[in-house]
Write an enzyme that holds these catalytic residues in place. Structure first.
Site, PDB file in Angstrom:
ATOM      1  N   THR A  66      31.345  41.121  41.754  1.00 16.55           N
ATOM      2  CA  THR A  66      30.114  41.628  42.155  1.00 16.55           C
ATOM      3  C   THR A  66      30.008  41.792  43.687  1.00 16.55           C
ATOM      4  O   THR A  66      28.807  41.290  44.243  1.00 16.55           O
ATOM      5  CB  THR A  66      28.732  40.651  41.601  1.00 16.55           C
ATOM      6  OG1 THR A  66      29.421  40.333  40.236  1.00 16.55           O
ATOM      7  CG2 THR A  66      27.578  41.589  41.567  1.00 16.55           C
ATOM      8  N   ARG A  79      26.544  36.300  41.437  1.00 21.33           N
ATOM      9  CA  ARG A  79      25.299  36.590  40.606  1.00 21.33           C
ATOM     10  C   ARG A  79      24.364  35.332  40.540  1.00 21.33           C
ATOM     11  O   ARG A  79      23.254  35.261  40.297  1.00 21.33           O
ATOM     12  CB  ARG A  79      25.523  37.121  39.250  1.00 21.33           C
ATOM     13  CG  ARG A  79      26.139  38.541  39.199  1.00 21.33           C
ATOM     14  CD  ARG A  79      25.869  38.964  37.746  1.00 21.33           C
ATOM     15  NE  ARG A  79      26.934  40.065  37.712  1.00 21.33           N
ATOM     16  CZ  ARG A  79      26.856  40.711  36.421  1.00 21.33           C
ATOM     17  NH1 ARG A  79      25.953  40.512  35.688  1.00 21.33           N
ATOM     18  NH2 ARG A  79      27.643  41.668  36.305  1.00 21.33           N
ATOM     19  N   GLU A 120      37.218  35.819  37.211  1.00 19.19           N
ATOM     20  CA  GLU A 120      36.425  36.438  38.245  1.00 19.19           C
ATOM     21  C   GLU A 120      35.163  35.820  38.068  1.00 19.19           C
ATOM     22  O   GLU A 120      34.419  35.984  37.114  1.00 19.19           O
ATOM     23  CB  GLU A 120      36.466  38.026  38.027  1.00 19.19           C
ATOM     24  CG  GLU A 120      35.445  38.666  38.738  1.00 19.19           C
ATOM     25  CD  GLU A 120      35.219  40.147  38.522  1.00 19.19           C
ATOM     26  OE1 GLU A 120      36.170  40.779  37.967  1.00 19.19           O
ATOM     27  OE2 GLU A 120      34.084  40.477  38.712  1.00 19.19           O
ATOM     28  N   LYS A 149      38.229  49.455  39.651  1.00 18.08           N
ATOM     29  CA  LYS A 149      37.528  48.843  38.371  1.00 18.08           C
ATOM     30  C   LYS A 149      36.834  49.943  37.737  1.00 18.08           C
ATOM     31  O   LYS A 149      36.241  51.065  38.436  1.00 18.08           O
ATOM     32  CB  LYS A 149      36.621  48.072  38.845  1.00 18.08           C
ATOM     33  CG  LYS A 149      35.385  47.535  37.703  1.00 18.08           C
ATOM     34  CD  LYS A 149      34.897  46.090  38.426  1.00 18.08           C
ATOM     35  CE  LYS A 149      33.600  46.068  37.586  1.00 18.08           C
ATOM     36  NZ  LYS A 149      33.278  44.538  37.668  1.00 18.08           N
TER      37      LYS A 149
HETATM   38  O1  LIG Z   1      29.604  41.849  38.292  1.00 15.04           O
HETATM   39  C1  LIG Z   1      30.151  42.831  38.519  1.00 15.04           C
HETATM   40  O2  LIG Z   1      30.730  43.329  39.541  1.00 15.04           O
HETATM   41  C2  LIG Z   1      30.375  43.854  37.426  1.00 15.04           C
HETATM   42  O3  LIG Z   1      30.650  44.965  37.569  1.00 15.04           O
HETATM   43  C3  LIG Z   1      29.809  43.163  36.308  1.00 15.04           C
HETATM   44  C4  LIG Z   1      31.196  42.838  35.177  1.00 15.04           C
HETATM   45  O4  LIG Z   1      32.084  43.551  35.241  1.00 15.04           O
HETATM   46  C5  LIG Z   1      30.267  42.869  33.796  1.00 15.04           C
HETATM   47  O5  LIG Z   1      29.437  42.159  33.607  1.00 15.04           O
HETATM   48  C6  LIG Z   1      31.137  42.910  32.628  1.00 15.04           C
HETATM   49  O6  LIG Z   1      30.591  43.704  31.589  1.00 15.04           O
HETATM   50  P1  LIG Z   1      30.277  42.861  30.170  1.00 15.04           P
HETATM   51  O7  LIG Z   1      31.631  42.150  29.872  1.00 15.04           O
HETATM   52  O8  LIG Z   1      29.987  43.888  29.357  1.00 15.04           O
HETATM   53  O9  LIG Z   1      29.064  42.020  30.224  1.00 15.04           O
END
Ligand SMILES: O=C(O)C(=O)C[C@H](O)[C@H](O)COP(=O)(O)O
Length: 223
Positions: free
Chosen positions: A82, A58, A54, A142
């Protein structure tokens, strides 16, 4: 009765589960700052056996990264993450994404998702948010940020209430705890940045990423 629901004329969207069939269901979530990193990163993740990637929207380069990865992927399915604006949906589809993920849910995003015809996983962290997404036809959600909102315990509470909804926890998922999530009957996948942390990508540490992803998949497969 007039509640906002899935447009009657829209056929149900496809789901993500078939894209992961037979694979250990870990989704590598990426934040990529340079398009030229797309291919070596894809190669490292595919060699490790990661079934799905994915690419989060960002960074300004995200769509170009999706386009490159989608063109060259042989074993991994490439998606976009995102998604927080309706415009992101067509952009992601046009770049070649095969599945779409967002941190939350809104009726406007649901409509944009239906227009792409692609699987969309919206985010939910409460029973009311699950209801809103389900009323619009979404049964794969999610759970983000999973760690902050109760982790596996929250999922266990939701299961008897929503037997027709399955989750992909992200946010605080790690190689060490992914199996705690994947063992649950209402979890179809888990995702996170732990297989390819942003700094490792910036450092072009492809061997390190290969190692992290290989270990993560091994641990998750034990679930
Ligand atoms: O970008 C998005 O739509 C999100 O919701 C973010 C990701 O799911 C998280 O960044 C994952 O979390 P971590 O692995 O703890 O960093």
């Amino acid at each position: 009765m007039t509640y906002m629901a899935k447009p009657a004329a829209s056929a149900a969207l496809p789901t993500v589960r078939p894209l992961l069939a037979g694979r250990t269901p870990l989704i590598a979530i990426l934040q990529v700052d340079r398009v030229e990193d797309a291919l070596p990163l894809l190669e490292a993740l595919e060699e490790s056996g990661v079934p799905a990637i994915e690419v989060t929207l960002r960074t300004p380069q995200a769509l170009a990264v999706i386009e490159t990865m989608a063109k060259h992927a042989r074993q991994a399915v490439i998606g976009a993450g995102t998604l927080t604006l309706p415009a992101h949906f067509a952009q992601s589809r046009d770049a070649g994404a095969r599945f779409l993920v967002g941190p939350g849910f809104s009726p406007a995003l649901a409509e944009a998702a239906y227009q792409t015809g692609l699987p969309f996983i919206p985010g939910a962290v409460s029973p009311s948010e699950i209801l809103a997404a389900r009323e619009h036809g979404f049964h794969e959600l999610k759970f983000f940020p999973a760690e902050l909102h109760g982790g596996p315990a929250w999922l266990k509470h939701m299961e008897p209430l929503f037997p027709d909804v399955v989750f992909c926890p992200t946010g605080g998922v790690t190689a060490a705890n992914s199996r705690d999530f994947l063992q649950l009957p209402n979890v179809f996948a888990a995702g996170g940045v732990f297989m390819a942390p942003r700094q490792s990508v910036l450092d072009r540490d492809w061997a390190g990423i290969r190692g992290l992803a290989t270990t993560a998949l091994k641990l998750a497969a034990a679930a």
